[in-house]
Design a protein around this motif. Structure first.
Motif, short mmCIF file in Angstrom:
data_model
loop_
_atom_site.label_atom_id
_atom_site.label_comp_id
_atom_site.label_asym_id
_atom_site.label_seq_id
_atom_site.Cartn_x
_atom_site.Cartn_y
_atom_site.Cartn_z
N GLU A 31 17.19 38.61 -60.97
CA GLU A 31 15.93 39.18 -60.42
C GLU A 31 15.85 38.26 -59.28
O GLU A 31 14.94 38.68 -58.37
CB GLU A 31 14.76 39.04 -61.46
N HIS A 34 17.69 39.66 -56.35
CA HIS A 34 17.19 40.65 -56.25
C HIS A 34 16.03 40.86 -55.27
O HIS A 34 15.85 41.48 -54.05
CB HIS A 34 17.10 41.71 -57.28
N ALA A 35 15.12 40.04 -55.62
CA ALA A 35 13.70 39.78 -54.82
C ALA A 35 13.92 39.41 -53.54
O ALA A 35 13.30 39.48 -52.69
CB ALA A 35 12.84 38.68 -55.72
N ALA A 36 14.88 38.31 -53.25
CA ALA A 36 15.31 37.78 -52.05
C ALA A 36 16.12 38.69 -51.19
O ALA A 36 16.21 38.60 -49.98
CB ALA A 36 15.97 36.53 -52.18
N ARG A 37 16.72 39.66 -51.80
CA ARG A 37 17.55 40.65 -51.02
C ARG A 37 18.77 39.91 -50.41
O ARG A 37 19.03 40.31 -49.22
CB ARG A 37 16.85 41.74 -50.17
N HIS A 38 19.43 39.03 -51.01
CA HIS A 38 20.11 38.03 -50.49
C HIS A 38 21.30 37.90 -51.59
O HIS A 38 21.08 37.51 -52.47
CB HIS A 38 19.81 36.78 -50.17
N TYR A 39 22.68 38.64 -51.23
CA TYR A 39 23.63 38.73 -52.17
C TYR A 39 24.87 38.10 -51.95
O TYR A 39 25.82 37.70 -52.69
CB TYR A 39 23.90 40.17 -52.54
N GLU A 246 26.19 35.49 -54.48
CA GLU A 246 25.01 34.98 -55.13
C GLU A 246 25.07 35.36 -56.56
O GLU A 246 24.52 34.52 -57.24
CB GLU A 246 23.74 35.57 -54.45
#
Length: 388
Positions: A31, A34-39, A246
């Motif tokens: 979560e 996903h909140a950071a939108r950094h994968y 990530e």
């Protein structure tokens, strides 16, 4: 007439069972990701994991970097050393194939050396003897089955010979430390290792600029340093895509939280199993001995040396009948692999050859049941009775 009842077959006793975090434990980290939108691409979880590693090794953050796996880590470290093409890299003949293939894929020639008869590792003394009979340009010792090397001795070897040393510490996270010495370590974070991230690798190096160079090469070789001579976004070297994601960093962070507890459980389990097997065995088994590098802190395998090749074959057959998984670590030896023969330089390896003929991996995993342990011990006792 009723047919006679037959006992259902027992389930196999696994050789290894990965000790991965549960989906429930992983969810908060996913979560966050996903909140950071950094994968991927050096995201915040990767940075957090690298900071934790740097703190653990008491090094500046610039001296550690993660990669997608330890095999690529070895390749990129060898590339970052800027050795001339075709350099001859000393490796133990008794090791997993990735040690040798990393040397080959980096454009160099593996020189296959013997190992110590007790620690089962390539030592500085063996490396010195090899340098006396063959040209060697670098040394790649392996922390065999996670047993740590004595880093001050390897630092002295580097000082005396001028040859760079890189420790393939794939299975040795938590056991292999720098111990106040300079050096370069490459760890695996594979699912079967003591700190699992599913896949991943860690490079720790006090060699100036090496970790930063590996980091750059793991991102295709693209320069991201505004102070460099090469423009931002331009290639500073020919690298590959070896960045840790990530997702894997999230697993690594959870595993790091649990590492101390799990390592204690692994040490206790190994000691108990060795004691149980010793009591059940009608003859002596030989275990890997601790070298000068310290204790094996988080074992992931259990390997025993049998009295003879015939004894090993008998135990293998008995285990198969009893539905117990085993494995010959490492088989065949690098010196005996046809694919490698034409591209490696073999030295005399009597200790490695003897190990290859008599070593057998037995079941070892957290959660092994009492029934499974008893089955292994009983099978071993029956199989080896005639070899006592």
């Amino acid at each position: 007439m009723k047919s006679p009842r037959t006992c259902p077959p027992q389930d196999w006793v696994p050789l290894l069972v990965p000790d991965m975090p549960s989906p429930q434990a992983l969810l908060p980290w996913l979560e966050r990701m996903h909140a950071a939108r950094h994968y991927s691409n050096f995201g915040p979880l990767v940075k957090e994991l690298e900071s934790a590693f740097a703190e653990g090794f008491q090094l500046p953050i610039g001296q550690v970097t993660t990669v997608t796996n330890a095999t690529l880590g070895l390749e990129l470290v060898l590339q970052a050393l800027d050795l001339p093409p075709g350099s001859r890299v000393l490796v133990p003949a008794f090791t997993f194939v990735a040690t040798a293939t990393a040397v080959l894929r980096a454009g160099h020639v593996p020189v296959l050396a013997d190992v110590d008869a007790h620690s089962w590792m390539l030592t500085p003394d063996i490396a010195r003897a090899a340098c006396a009979v063959a040209r060697v340009d670098a040394v790649l010792p392996v922390a065999t089955f996670g047993m740590p090397h004595h880093m001050p001795a390897w630092q002295q070897f580097e000082h005396d010979t001028g040859l760079p040393v890189v420790i393939d510490a794939a299975a040795a996270y938590g056991s292999q430390w720098l111990a106040g010495a300079e050096g370069t370590l490459v760890f695996s974070l594979h699912t079967t290792k003591s700190l699992p991230a599913g896949e991943g690798g860690l490079i720790v190096s006090t060699r100036p600029g090496l970790a930063a160079r590996v980091r750059e090469l793991s991102n295709f070789g693209i320069n991201l340093d505004p102070a460099a001579d090469v423009p931002l976004g331009a290639l500073a070297g020919v690298g590959t895509n070896a960045k840790m994601s990530e997702y894997h960093a999230a697993i690594g962070l959870i595993s790091l939280q649990n590492w101390e507890h799990n390592s204690q459980c692994r040490r206790a389990l190994r000691a108990d199993l060795m004691q149980d097997i010793a009591q059940a065995s009608p003859g002596p088994l030989v275990w890997q001995q601790q070298g000068h590098g310290g204790e094996l802190m988080a074992p992931t395998l259990l390997c025993a040396r049998l009295p003879s090749e015939a004894a090993r074959a008998a135990l293998e057959k008995a285990c198969h009948r009893g539905r117990i998984m085993t494995r010959r670590w490492y088989q065949p030896l690098l010196t005996n692999m046809g694919v490698l023969r034409h591209c490696c330089t073999p030295l005399d390896t009597p200790n490695a050859q003897a190990l290859a003929a008599t070593l057998l991996g037995l079941p070892f995993f957290l959660g092994i049941t009492h029934e499974q342990r008893q089955r292994v011990c009983t099978t071993l006792a029956h199989a080896l009775a005639k070899f006592a």
